[in-house]
Design a protein around this motif. Structure first.
Motif, short mmCIF file in Angstrom:
data_model
loop_
_atom_site.label_atom_id
_atom_site.label_comp_id
_atom_site.label_asym_id
_atom_site.label_seq_id
_atom_site.Cartn_x
_atom_site.Cartn_y
_atom_site.Cartn_z
N HIS A 32 0.84 -1.19 0.00
CA HIS A 32 0.00 0.00 0.00
C HIS A 32 0.88 1.25 0.00
O HIS A 32 1.98 1.25 0.54
N ARG A 33 0.39 2.31 -0.62
CA ARG A 33 1.11 3.58 -0.62
C ARG A 33 0.14 4.73 -0.50
O ARG A 33 -1.02 4.61 -0.87
N GLU A 34 0.63 5.82 0.04
CA GLU A 34 -0.24 6.98 0.28
C GLU A 34 0.50 8.26 -0.09
O GLU A 34 1.59 8.52 0.43
N PRO A 35 -0.08 9.07 -0.99
CA PRO A 35 0.55 10.35 -1.32
C PRO A 35 0.35 11.36 -0.20
O PRO A 35 -0.73 11.45 0.39
N VAL A 36 1.40 12.11 0.10
CA VAL A 36 1.34 13.11 1.17
C VAL A 36 1.94 14.42 0.65
O VAL A 36 3.02 14.43 0.06
N GLU A 37 1.21 15.50 0.86
CA GLU A 37 1.70 16.81 0.44
C GLU A 37 2.60 17.42 1.51
O GLU A 37 2.34 17.28 2.70
N ARG A 38 3.67 18.08 1.07
CA ARG A 38 4.49 18.85 1.99
C ARG A 38 5.05 20.05 1.26
O ARG A 38 5.08 20.09 0.01
N THR A 39 5.49 21.03 2.00
CA THR A 39 5.99 22.26 1.40
C THR A 39 7.52 22.31 1.51
O THR A 39 8.09 22.12 2.58
N VAL A 40 8.16 22.54 0.36
CA VAL A 40 9.61 22.65 0.29
C VAL A 40 9.97 23.93 -0.44
O VAL A 40 9.59 24.12 -1.60
N ASN A 41 10.66 24.84 0.27
CA ASN A 41 11.04 26.13 -0.32
C ASN A 41 9.83 26.88 -0.91
O ASN A 41 9.90 27.45 -1.99
N GLY A 42 8.74 26.80 -0.18
CA GLY A 42 7.55 27.51 -0.61
C GLY A 42 6.73 26.82 -1.67
O GLY A 42 5.69 27.33 -2.09
N LYS A 43 7.16 25.66 -2.10
CA LYS A 43 6.44 24.92 -3.14
C LYS A 43 5.85 23.64 -2.55
O LYS A 43 6.45 23.02 -1.68
N THR A 44 4.68 23.29 -3.06
CA THR A 44 4.02 22.06 -2.62
C THR A 44 4.51 20.89 -3.46
O THR A 44 4.46 20.93 -4.69
N VAL A 45 5.02 19.88 -2.78
CA VAL A 45 5.47 18.68 -3.47
C VAL A 45 4.72 17.48 -2.90
O VAL A 45 4.21 17.52 -1.78
N ILE A 46 4.66 16.42 -3.69
CA ILE A 46 3.96 15.22 -3.28
C ILE A 46 4.99 14.13 -2.96
O ILE A 46 5.82 13.77 -3.80
N ASP A 47 4.96 13.66 -1.72
CA ASP A 47 5.78 12.52 -1.32
C ASP A 47 4.89 11.29 -1.24
O ASP A 47 3.66 11.40 -1.10
#
Length: 218
Positions: free
Chosen positions: A34-49
Motif C-alpha cells: 500500500h502507498r499513500e501520497p502526502v503533500e508537503r511544502t519545500v522552499n515555498g512549493k508544494t510537493v507530493i511525497d
C-alpha cells in the motif's frame, strides 16, 4: 494451496511485476504494498511525497530463546518467509532454497534472514534450534522465530503472505511459500516462490540489484 484470498491475488501480481522488471533489466527494484501520497511544502512549493507500506515493529522469541526485534535488521536488507518445522509439503523445498541464498551471503553483515513459524503451539525455541542445526544454519544471520498466533499471523499480513491454521491442510496449517525481499527502510521490494528454482534465481538477481541500490543511497 487450500484457500485463496486477496493476499494470494496480491502476491500473484507482485510476482508478475517482478518478472516484467527483470525482463526490462531495471537497475532499481519496484516498491510493493500500500502507498499513500502526502503533500508537503519545500522552499515555498508544494510537493507530493509517497509513504510506502513498511514492516512494523515486532518482538518474537528465536531459536536461542532470545527476544528478536526489528532492531536486529536495522541497516540490513533481509529475506523473510513463513513455515513450520513439521511441514510435509512446501517447506522443505522452500527452506533448502532459502539456504542456498544464505550460504551465498554467509558472514555478509549487509543481509539477514528470518523465518516465522506459523505453528505457535509446537515450534518452541528448542524445536527451532534443532531445525536450524539440521538445515545447516551456523550463525545468527538467519533467525527462526515464533510468537502468539495473533502476532505471527498478523505479521504475515504485513508481508502480504497468506497463513492460516487449517485442519484440512497438510500438517494442519495452510500458507504460501514466498521469500519476501525487504530493504533497509523495511519496504517490500519483491516476493518469490521459494519452491520454484527460476523464481529463486530471480531473487538472487534482484538481491544483487537491491544491495547495489542501497549501497549507492547510503
Amino acid at each position: 494451496m487450500i484457500k485463496h484470498t486477496n493476499l494470494w491475488c496480491s502476491l500473484l501480481v507482485i510476482v508478475s511485476l517482478n518478472m516484467v522488471s527483470c525482463d526490462q533489466k531495471t537497475t532499481k527494484l519496484p516498491i510493493y504494498g500500500h502507498r499513500e501520497p502526502v503533500e508537503r511544502t519545500v522552499n515555498g512549493k508544494t510537493v507530493i511525497d509517497t509513504i510506502y507500506q513498511t514492516i512494523p515493529d515486532f518482538s518474537f522469541l528465536n531459536q536461542d530463546s532470545a527476544i528478536v526485534t526489528q532492531s536486529f535488521f536495522d541497516d540490513k536488507v533481509y529475506i523473510a518467509n513463513f513455515f513450520f518445522t513439521h511441514c510435509p509439503s512446501i517447506c522443505p523445498t522452500m527452506q533448502r532454497n532459502m539456504l542456498k541464498v544464505y550460504e551465498d551471503y554467509k558472514g555478509d553483515d549487509r543481509i539477514a534472514f528470518i523465518s516465522h513459524s506459523i505453528d505457535f503451539k509446537y515450534d518452541q525455541p528448542h524445536v527451532l534450534k534443532a531445525y536450524a542445526n539440521k538445515l545447516g544454519v551456523t550463525n545468527d544471520q538467519w533467525q527462526f522465530v515464533n510468537g502468539t498466533k495473533a502476532d505471527i499471523y498478523g505479521m504475515s499480513e504485513k508481508y502480504l503472505v497468506y497463513t492460516a491454521e487449517d485442519a484440512n491442510a497438510p500438517g494442519g496449517y495452510d500458507h504460501q511459500g514466498y521469500l519476501v525481499l525487504i530493504d533497509k527502510e523495511r519496504r517490500i521490494r519483491g516476493a518469490y516462490d521459494g519452491t520454484d528454482d527460476e523464481q529463486v534465481n530471480k531473487l538472487q538477481s534482484d538481491l544483487k540489484i537491491l544491495l547495489e541500490e542501497q549501497n549507492s543511497s547510503s
